[in-house]
Design an enzyme around this catalytic site. Structure first.
Site, PDB file in Angstrom:
ATOM      1  N   SER A 172      -6.646   5.687   0.060  1.00 52.10           N
ATOM      2  CA  SER A 172      -6.810   4.403  -0.732  1.00 52.10           C
ATOM      3  C   SER A 172      -8.261   3.964  -0.558  1.00 52.10           C
ATOM      4  O   SER A 172      -8.890   4.321   0.301  1.00 52.10           O
ATOM      5  CB  SER A 172      -5.837   3.279   0.039  1.00 52.10           C
ATOM      6  OG  SER A 172      -4.619   3.575  -0.095  1.00 52.10           O
ATOM      7  N   GLN A 228      -5.121  -1.099  -7.361  1.00 55.56           N
ATOM      8  CA  GLN A 228      -5.758  -0.304  -6.265  1.00 55.56           C
ATOM      9  C   GLN A 228      -6.171   0.555  -7.054  1.00 55.56           C
ATOM     10  O   GLN A 228      -5.477   1.120  -7.817  1.00 55.56           O
ATOM     11  CB  GLN A 228      -4.588   0.109  -5.246  1.00 55.56           C
ATOM     12  CG  GLN A 228      -5.151   1.149  -4.259  1.00 55.56           C
ATOM     13  CD  GLN A 228      -3.909   1.442  -3.057  1.00 55.56           C
ATOM     14  OE1 GLN A 228      -3.420   2.632  -3.341  1.00 55.56           O
ATOM     15  NE2 GLN A 228      -3.659   0.920  -2.239  1.00 55.56           N
ATOM     16  N   ASP A 261       0.737  -1.201   0.091  1.00 55.75           N
ATOM     17  CA  ASP A 261       0.024   0.064  -0.134  1.00 55.75           C
ATOM     18  C   ASP A 261       0.754   1.378   0.032  1.00 55.75           C
ATOM     19  O   ASP A 261       0.397   2.308  -0.412  1.00 55.75           O
ATOM     20  CB  ASP A 261      -0.994  -0.122   1.229  1.00 55.75           C
ATOM     21  CG  ASP A 261      -1.955   1.165   1.264  1.00 55.75           C
ATOM     22  OD1 ASP A 261      -2.517   1.271   0.067  1.00 55.75           O
ATOM     23  OD2 ASP A 261      -2.192   1.710   2.260  1.00 55.75           O
TER      24      ASP A 261
END
Length: 289
Positions: A227, A277, A203
């Site tokens: 995110s 993502q 991430d």
């Protein structure tokens, strides 16, 4: 073992309070909001501890609310199915009675089958580049004082970015980056530790790839970045205490959202994991002003 690595291992281990419930401590990295990778890594750890003899091959999650880094997180695992070859778990992470992350994790028994993969990009090895941390320390005077310690403090994962440049004065370029990643100390021979730590790591800096064509710094005061969802597919065994190449690109950004996808290779050229993502990229005003 390195203290920051040992702390991260403990953070991802969790406290088990029942067969399907866990408590995870929060990591204060200098921001009031939780780092999304921490919740992904802890959620994977919680799910994995409810399965025997099978290994995670994919996870998909949505970030529903920002987490509070000053308080622990509760993880509730639902046993959705245990089939002949696959198992599915649903994980809800919550604080103050409200869900902050929803995750599904699929597990599979070890099997043999067809085998092919994309080729690993031909880029110089990690020895050719400085660590991102050293670049932050070189440009510490350009970091706002209130977050300076966050950027220049020791960290459990080392990142060496092939497209090296001043992180606070980026130049517009193609939406692709190559990052060598590795834990800063050796890790135990436990696949769960390596997978949970990779989930934590993927991430970091991922959605920033969508900023590269625009030459916009992650530190832009008008930028709100977060995110929205995250997915990981584990293809082959790996060790995070050995160098891995994280290749990320962003094929699209629109409607205040950016999309990124990634591939992770070991130094033998094996594709060990893939990621995807979408993140929020919102500005307080027109960034071209």
């Amino acid at each position: 073992m390195n203290s920051v690595v040992n702390h991260l291992i403990g953070l991802l281990k969790l406290e088990r309070i029942s067969d399907t419930q866990f408590i995870g401590l929060s990591q204060d990295i200098g921001f009031p909001k939780l780092f999304g990778g921490q919740v992904v890594g802890q959620g994977l750890s919680a799910a994995t501890q409810t399965v025997e003899g099978r290994f995670p091959h994919s996870l998909h999650c949505y970030f529903l609310r920002p987490g509070d880094s000053a308080h622990p997180i509760k993880y509730d695992v639902e046993v959705v199915r245990d089939g002949g070859s696959f198992s599915l778990r649903r994980v809800l992470a919550s604080q103050f009675g409200k869900t902050i992350l929803s995750m599904t994790v699929s597990f599979q028994v070890k099997e043999e089958g067809l085998d092919h993969q994309d080729a690993m990009p031909n880029v110089p090895g990690p020895e050719s580049f400085k660590s991102e941390l050293s670049l932050y320390r070189e440009h510490a005077n350009e970091i706002p004082e209130k977050v300076r310690d966050l950027f220049i403090s020791d960290r459990p994962i080392e990142y060496r970015i092939v497209e090296n440049q001043n992180p606070f004065r980026p130049r517009p370029g193609i939406a692709k980056r190559h990052m060598w990643i590795r834990s800063v100390a050796p890790l135990p021979d436990d696949p769960l530790i390596h997978q949970s730590m990779l989930a934590y790591t993927t991430d970091y800096g991922f959605i920033e790839t969508a900023l590269m064509p625009h030459g916009i710094s992650i530190g832009n005061p008008r930028l709100k970045i977060a995110s929205l969802d995250h997915a990981i597919w584990f293809h082959r065994p790996f060790r995070l205490d050995e160098w891995l190449l994280y290749v990320a690109d962003s094929p699209s950004a629109s409607a205040a959202r950016g999309f990124a996808r990634g591939q992770i290779f070991n130094r033998k050229g094996q594709l060990v994991a893939s990621t995807a993502q979408e993140g929020l990229l919102r500005f307080a005003d027109n960034p071209k002003k």
